[in-house]
Design a protein around this motif. Structure first.
Motif, PDB file in Angstrom:
ATOM      1  N   ILE A  22       0.543  -1.330  -0.221  1.00 43.94           N
ATOM      2  CA  ILE A  22       0.095   0.410  -0.216  1.00 43.94           C
ATOM      3  C   ILE A  22       1.071   1.015   0.167  1.00 43.94           C
ATOM      4  N   ASP A  23       0.249   2.303  -0.515  1.00 39.03           N
ATOM      5  CA  ASP A  23       1.165   4.303  -0.796  1.00 39.03           C
ATOM      6  C   ASP A  23       0.630   4.098   0.579  1.00 39.03           C
ATOM      7  N   ALA A  24       1.391   4.142   1.662  1.00 39.55           N
ATOM      8  CA  ALA A  24       1.006   5.406   2.993  1.00 39.55           C
ATOM      9  C   ALA A  24       2.493   4.982   3.475  1.00 39.55           C
ATOM     10  N   SER A  25       1.714   5.907   4.533  1.00 40.68           N
ATOM     11  CA  SER A  25       3.280   6.927   5.140  1.00 40.68           C
ATOM     12  C   SER A  25       3.650   5.601   6.603  1.00 40.68           C
ATOM     13  N   LEU A  26       5.003   5.443   6.621  1.00 39.90           N
ATOM     14  CA  LEU A  26       5.174   4.143   7.560  1.00 39.90           C
ATOM     15  C   LEU A  26       4.369   4.612   8.871  1.00 39.90           C
ATOM     16  N   THR A  27       4.233   5.429   9.196  1.00 36.90           N
ATOM     17  CA  THR A  27       3.985   5.934  10.246  1.00 36.90           C
ATOM     18  C   THR A  27       1.923   5.453  10.476  1.00 36.90           C
ATOM     19  N   GLN A  28       1.532   4.963   9.364  1.00 34.79           N
ATOM     20  CA  GLN A  28       0.093   4.695   9.361  1.00 34.79           C
ATOM     21  C   GLN A  28       0.409   3.271   8.999  1.00 34.79           C
ATOM     22  N   LYS A  29       1.274   2.771   7.788  1.00 32.88           N
ATOM     23  CA  LYS A  29       1.590   1.281   8.088  1.00 32.88           C
ATOM     24  C   LYS A  29       1.812   0.723   9.380  1.00 32.88           C
ATOM     25  N   MET A  30       2.626   1.150  10.169  1.00 33.62           N
ATOM     26  CA  MET A  30       2.870   0.123  11.441  1.00 33.62           C
ATOM     27  C   MET A  30       1.696   0.678  12.339  1.00 33.62           C
ATOM     28  N   ILE A  31       0.774   1.701  12.016  1.00 34.31           N
ATOM     29  CA  ILE A  31      -0.741   1.036  12.947  1.00 34.31           C
ATOM     30  C   ILE A  31      -1.857  -0.061  12.704  1.00 34.31           C
ATOM     31  N   LEU A  32      -1.197   0.048  11.111  1.00 29.62           N
ATOM     32  CA  LEU A  32      -2.095  -1.158  10.388  1.00 29.62           C
ATOM     33  C   LEU A  32      -1.214  -2.783  10.425  1.00 29.62           C
ATOM     34  N   LEU A  33       0.132  -2.418  10.736  1.00 32.02           N
ATOM     35  CA  LEU A  33       0.190  -3.920  11.404  1.00 32.02           C
ATOM     36  C   LEU A  33       0.413  -4.110  13.223  1.00 32.02           C
ATOM     37  N   VAL A  34      -0.191  -3.409  13.699  1.00 31.54           N
ATOM     38  CA  VAL A  34       0.372  -3.167  14.968  1.00 31.54           C
ATOM     39  C   VAL A  34      -0.902  -3.612  15.301  1.00 31.54           C
ATOM     40  N   THR A  35      -2.275  -2.386  14.932  1.00 30.42           N
ATOM     41  CA  THR A  35      -3.786  -3.552  15.262  1.00 30.42           C
ATOM     42  C   THR A  35      -3.872  -4.900  14.380  1.00 30.42           C
ATOM     43  N   GLY A  36      -3.365  -4.990  13.169  1.00 29.58           N
ATOM     44  CA  GLY A  36      -3.375  -6.820  13.165  1.00 29.58           C
ATOM     45  C   GLY A  36      -2.739  -8.123  13.413  1.00 29.58           C
ATOM     46  N   ILE A  37      -1.678  -6.982  14.664  1.00 27.39           N
ATOM     47  CA  ILE A  37      -1.275  -8.265  15.485  1.00 27.39           C
ATOM     48  C   ILE A  37      -1.720  -7.698  16.812  1.00 27.39           C
ATOM     49  N   GLY A  69     -12.984  -5.006  14.281  1.00 26.02           N
ATOM     50  CA  GLY A  69     -13.611  -3.859  13.805  1.00 26.02           C
ATOM     51  C   GLY A  69     -12.812  -2.619  14.229  1.00 26.02           C
ATOM     52  N   LEU A  70     -11.684  -2.852  15.272  1.00 27.74           N
ATOM     53  CA  LEU A  70     -11.022  -1.864  15.382  1.00 27.74           C
ATOM     54  C   LEU A  70      -9.699  -1.527  13.575  1.00 27.74           C
ATOM     55  N   HIS A  71      -9.332  -2.848  13.622  1.00 26.87           N
ATOM     56  CA  HIS A  71      -8.199  -2.737  12.566  1.00 26.87           C
ATOM     57  C   HIS A  71      -9.176  -2.694  11.284  1.00 26.87           C
ATOM     58  N   ALA A  72     -10.162  -2.747  11.145  1.00 31.36           N
ATOM     59  CA  ALA A  72     -10.422  -3.083   9.391  1.00 31.36           C
ATOM     60  C   ALA A  72     -11.076  -1.256   9.700  1.00 31.36           C
ATOM     61  N   ALA A  73     -11.580   0.163  10.731  1.00 30.43           N
ATOM     62  CA  ALA A  73     -11.830   1.139  11.229  1.00 30.43           C
ATOM     63  C   ALA A  73     -10.177   1.724  10.451  1.00 30.43           C
ATOM     64  N   CYS A  74      -8.824   0.933  11.053  1.00 32.77           N
ATOM     65  CA  CYS A  74      -7.620   1.701  10.449  1.00 32.77           C
ATOM     66  C   CYS A  74      -7.669   1.216   9.108  1.00 32.77           C
ATOM     67  N   TRP A  75      -7.632   0.429   8.495  1.00 24.46           N
ATOM     68  CA  TRP A  75      -7.337  -0.257   6.825  1.00 24.46           C
ATOM     69  C   TRP A  75      -8.358   1.127   6.268  1.00 24.46           C
ATOM     70  N   ILE A  76      -9.600   1.422   6.560  1.00 25.02           N
ATOM     71  CA  ILE A  76     -10.258   2.108   5.769  1.00 25.02           C
ATOM     72  C   ILE A  76     -10.050   3.961   5.924  1.00 25.02           C
ATOM     73  N   LEU A  77      -9.641   3.963   7.306  1.00 29.34           N
ATOM     74  CA  LEU A  77      -9.095   5.294   7.817  1.00 29.34           C
ATOM     75  C   LEU A  77      -7.789   5.252   6.431  1.00 29.34           C
ATOM     76  N   VAL A  78      -6.923   4.817   6.414  1.00 35.25           N
ATOM     77  CA  VAL A  78      -6.067   4.614   6.263  1.00 35.25           C
ATOM     78  C   VAL A  78      -5.843   4.787   4.620  1.00 35.25           C
ATOM     79  N   LEU A  79      -7.004   3.961   4.500  1.00 34.60           N
ATOM     80  CA  LEU A  79      -7.276   3.651   2.266  1.00 34.60           C
ATOM     81  C   LEU A  79      -8.398   5.363   2.297  1.00 34.60           C
ATOM     82  N   LEU A  80      -8.939   5.973   3.399  1.00 29.29           N
ATOM     83  CA  LEU A  80      -9.725   7.303   2.780  1.00 29.29           C
ATOM     84  C   LEU A  80      -7.767   8.466   2.618  1.00 29.29           C
ATOM     85  N   TRP A  81      -7.341   8.561   3.220  1.00 25.72           N
ATOM     86  CA  TRP A  81      -6.431   9.168   3.616  1.00 25.72           C
ATOM     87  C   TRP A  81      -4.885   9.209   2.224  1.00 25.72           C
ATOM     88  N   ALA A  82      -4.983   8.106   1.969  1.00 25.32           N
ATOM     89  CA  ALA A  82      -4.065   7.427   1.303  1.00 25.32           C
ATOM     90  C   ALA A  82      -4.343   8.163  -0.191  1.00 25.32           C
TER      91      ALA A  82
END
Length: 118
Positions: free
Chosen positions: A47-62, A105-118
């Motif tokens: 995904i074309d996103a910032s490192l911070t956004q990628k880390m948020i997705l990784l952390v919520t996924g874990i 749900g938190l992880h899905a919401a983070c994905w939605i927000l990252v995809l909207l901002w990316a």
């Protein structure tokens, strides 16, 4: 009397790995979520996103995997204590499942927000 063994890094790591192996052998939800995590990590990398956004997705996924393991531990303890159908046993298992649902749900919401901002 203290029931806790002394702390040993290698022994405790062995216990943790034993727990992981047990979860992989017996917990179908954990196996499914772990399989999904492989694709999610690939998506995070691509995904074309910032490192911070990628880390948020990784952390919520874990976090989803961590909460699933805690839920499985709760279910195992409840089953150890009683095999009878009891309202408190059901409540404990249902609350654990709710925690998993909220983490997903938190992880899905983070994905939605990252995809909207990316």
């Amino acid at each position: 009397m203290n029931n806790k063994p002394k702390y040993h890094l290698f022994k405790n790591t062995q216990y943790a790995l034993s727990g992981l192996v047990h979860a992989l052998k017996t917990e179908s939800s954990f196996k499914l979520e772990l399989l999904c995590a492989v694709f999610i990590i690939a998506g995070i990398i691509l995904i074309d996103a910032s490192l911070t956004q990628k880390m948020i997705l990784l952390v919520t996924g874990i976090l989803v995997l961590i909460v699933e393991l805690i839920n499985s531990a709760i279910e195992n303890v409840v089953d150890l204590v009683t095999l009878e159908k009891h309202p408190l046993a059901k409540a404990a298992k249902d609350i654990g499942s709710t925690a998993v649902m909220f983490s997903i749900g938190l992880h899905a919401a983070c994905w939605i927000l990252v995809l909207l901002w990316a």
